[in-house]
Motif scaffolding. Sequence first.
Motif, PDB file in Angstrom:
ATOM      1  N   LYS A  10       0.807  -1.157  -0.109  1.00 12.53           N
ATOM      2  CA  LYS A  10       0.191  -0.058   0.047  1.00 12.53           C
ATOM      3  C   LYS A  10       1.008   1.214   0.113  1.00 12.53           C
ATOM      4  O   LYS A  10       2.046   1.022   0.581  1.00 12.53           O
ATOM      5  N   LYS A  11       0.269   2.312  -0.486  1.00 12.33           N
ATOM      6  CA  LYS A  11       1.222   3.641  -0.541  1.00 12.33           C
ATOM      7  C   LYS A  11       0.177   4.694   0.018  1.00 12.33           C
ATOM      8  O   LYS A  11      -0.963   4.674  -0.275  1.00 12.33           O
ATOM      9  N   VAL A  12       0.664   5.640   0.938  1.00 14.29           N
ATOM     10  CA  VAL A  12       0.065   6.435   1.358  1.00 14.29           C
ATOM     11  C   VAL A  12       0.687   7.794   0.893  1.00 14.29           C
ATOM     12  O   VAL A  12       1.779   8.129   0.982  1.00 14.29           O
ATOM     13  N   ILE A  13      -0.158   8.670   0.082  1.00 11.72           N
ATOM     14  CA  ILE A  13       0.157   9.686  -0.581  1.00 11.72           C
ATOM     15  C   ILE A  13      -0.324  10.995   0.434  1.00 11.72           C
ATOM     16  O   ILE A  13      -1.563  11.077   0.526  1.00 11.72           O
ATOM     17  N   LEU A  14       0.675  11.828   0.840  1.00 12.04           N
ATOM     18  CA  LEU A  14       0.248  12.730   1.590  1.00 12.04           C
ATOM     19  C   LEU A  14       0.761  14.105   0.906  1.00 12.04           C
ATOM     20  O   LEU A  14       2.044  14.332   0.601  1.00 12.04           O
ATOM     21  N   PHE A  15      -0.343  15.081   0.649  1.00 12.38           N
ATOM     22  CA  PHE A  15       0.052  16.475   0.370  1.00 12.38           C
ATOM     23  C   PHE A  15       0.165  17.171   1.456  1.00 12.38           C
ATOM     24  O   PHE A  15      -0.917  17.252   2.472  1.00 12.38           O
ATOM     25  N   TRP A  16       1.089  18.084   1.703  1.00 14.76           N
ATOM     26  CA  TRP A  16       1.446  18.533   2.967  1.00 14.76           C
ATOM     27  C   TRP A  16       2.327  19.822   2.745  1.00 14.76           C
ATOM     28  O   TRP A  16       2.820  20.194   1.606  1.00 14.76           O
ATOM     29  N   ALA A  17       2.603  20.677   3.725  1.00 17.59           N
ATOM     30  CA  ALA A  17       3.752  21.816   3.550  1.00 17.59           C
ATOM     31  C   ALA A  17       4.401  22.016   4.881  1.00 17.59           C
ATOM     32  O   ALA A  17       3.377  21.930   6.099  1.00 17.59           O
ATOM     33  N   SER A  18       5.316  22.597   5.029  1.00 19.30           N
ATOM     34  CA  SER A  18       5.951  23.007   6.149  1.00 19.30           C
ATOM     35  C   SER A  18       5.244  24.153   6.937  1.00 19.30           C
ATOM     36  O   SER A  18       5.240  24.232   8.033  1.00 19.30           O
ATOM     37  N   THR A  19       4.632  24.866   6.171  1.00 18.09           N
ATOM     38  CA  THR A  19       3.889  26.130   6.759  1.00 18.09           C
ATOM     39  C   THR A  19       2.408  25.973   7.346  1.00 18.09           C
ATOM     40  O   THR A  19       1.751  26.612   7.662  1.00 18.09           O
ATOM     41  N   CYS A  20       2.071  24.605   6.771  1.00 16.08           N
ATOM     42  CA  CYS A  20       0.657  24.009   7.253  1.00 16.08           C
ATOM     43  C   CYS A  20       0.570  23.729   8.518  1.00 16.08           C
ATOM     44  O   CYS A  20       0.945  22.867   9.178  1.00 16.08           O
ATOM     45  N   SER A  21      -0.274  24.316   9.685  1.00 20.76           N
ATOM     46  CA  SER A  21      -0.237  23.944  10.994  1.00 20.76           C
ATOM     47  C   SER A  21      -0.999  22.788  11.310  1.00 20.76           C
ATOM     48  O   SER A  21      -0.772  22.017  12.277  1.00 20.76           O
ATOM     49  N   HIS A  22      -2.042  22.486  10.453  1.00 19.94           N
ATOM     50  CA  HIS A  22      -2.921  21.187  10.472  1.00 19.94           C
ATOM     51  C   HIS A  22      -1.790  20.138  10.238  1.00 19.94           C
ATOM     52  O   HIS A  22      -1.784  19.048  10.840  1.00 19.94           O
ATOM     53  N   CYS A  23      -0.901  20.262   9.450  1.00 22.29           N
ATOM     54  CA  CYS A  23       0.038  19.219   8.829  1.00 22.29           C
ATOM     55  C   CYS A  23       0.839  19.049  10.263  1.00 22.29           C
ATOM     56  O   CYS A  23       1.254  17.876  10.514  1.00 22.29           O
ATOM     57  N   GLU A  24       1.443  19.981  10.973  1.00 25.49           N
ATOM     58  CA  GLU A  24       2.417  19.850  12.213  1.00 25.49           C
ATOM     59  C   GLU A  24       1.543  19.280  13.035  1.00 25.49           C
ATOM     60  O   GLU A  24       2.166  18.606  13.837  1.00 25.49           O
ATOM     61  N   GLU A  25       0.208  19.330  13.064  1.00 25.53           N
ATOM     62  CA  GLU A  25      -0.542  18.364  14.212  1.00 25.53           C
ATOM     63  C   GLU A  25      -0.643  16.971  14.011  1.00 25.53           C
ATOM     64  O   GLU A  25      -0.452  16.192  14.593  1.00 25.53           O
ATOM     65  N   GLU A  26      -0.998  16.875  12.835  1.00 23.90           N
ATOM     66  CA  GLU A  26      -1.031  15.521  12.215  1.00 23.90           C
ATOM     67  C   GLU A  26       0.345  14.404  11.745  1.00 23.90           C
ATOM     68  O   GLU A  26       0.277  13.504  11.934  1.00 23.90           O
TER      69      GLU A  26
END
Length: 428
Positions: A322-338
């Motif tokens: 399986k592959k998990v594709i994650l779209f994210w950014a270092s400036t994204c606060s929700h990303c930093e939580e998850e």
Amino acid sequence: MKKFILCLAISAISVAHAQFTVSLTSSDLKNGDEAYLYTLNGSKDVLSSKAVKNSSGWMFKVPASYMGMMRVYIPQGNNSINLISENKDVNVGFKMKANKISDIEYKDDSNRIMNEVQDVLRKKEVILPALYQMNEYYTTGSPFKTAMNQEIERLSQNMSYDAASHPFISYYNSNYKRFLVQDATSKANTEDDVVNFISGSSEMLESSSLLKPILISYLNNAPKATVSGSIDKLLSNLNIETARGQTVLSEFIEIFDTYEMEDLKKKYLAEATSLKCTINDRLAGTISTNKNVEMGATFQNYTFTNAFNTTAKSIYDVKADKKVILFWASTCSHCEEEIPKIIEKYAQLKAQNIQVIGLSTDADKEKYENRIKDLPWINDAEIRGWNSSYAEKYNVHATPTYFVLDKNNKIIAKPEHVGDLIKFLNLK
């Protein structure tokens, strides 16, 4: 045999196709740097042309008449310059500081006037109320109060320009004020006002950047119990077999997608896909990007630009159950939580032969590279922010966004957040 109805075309204004140029000059960039010129269709950029920098800058040749918003995108530093065209030559100079555009000089009349008008409007909305409040605290005749009164007087006046000579500036500012500025002096627009405006407006509506915010305002003002009826009223008036009707339908689908209005998105996407007529490029693109990411679809391949933690050249080259594709950014606060929660489970993921592939919407290379030092999975970034090719390709409107693929790269889950991801993958 099925008959395919040709979509009705919006009546085109008969104008001679006159070429004009867009010139940008800067002494701070190296020869050979590429830049891209985009025009606008609703809320979508449309690539018009590209140019390679020479000793004096960039020059784009636009072969057809165009009135509306334009944008020049310069990949170096992920820079953009917003412009307008009134079917006349555009001429702009700028400087670069710390790899970012600064000190823009609008040399042609249309962009100079538009910039001045927009500057006054912004100051009216933000600064003028504060100046009125501050004014009473200063003594009459003092230098600061005198200067403040001069600025209040300047901002209180409407900037004058020849509307006949600047039709797009006049169109944009009058309709922005009419439909998107609410104050005590404004008359509230009825539903019919908006429907009639969108139906009867010139082609500058699509190129003005006003369409999407006016549609959002229309939805916000529609009765909540009958919002679908308000949408149907507008689409019926426009006829979705016309180019404008299809562009508005496309805008609605993308608004529902962005704001996670899933039921409305399903209804109107189904309407779009059931059309038997010729479909314009705008709606065809919306249908295509949604089809790319529907459950059970084969996830389109992406060739990495500069991937970390892998020798694979593309998503398809990564072999995993399986592959998990994650779209994210270092400036994204929700990303930093998850993201820390994924890091916690990464050993379990590897044990189950599940690979994580992060595709970043970062625009700052240094921030991105500092962040991925702590991420153990595959990461790649074009360092083009939301101009990254995969944002459009995979219909990504926000970060984080997740897709789970099987070993054949078919989409088997689209978790809304990290909790859904962990639950779907049976991680303890």
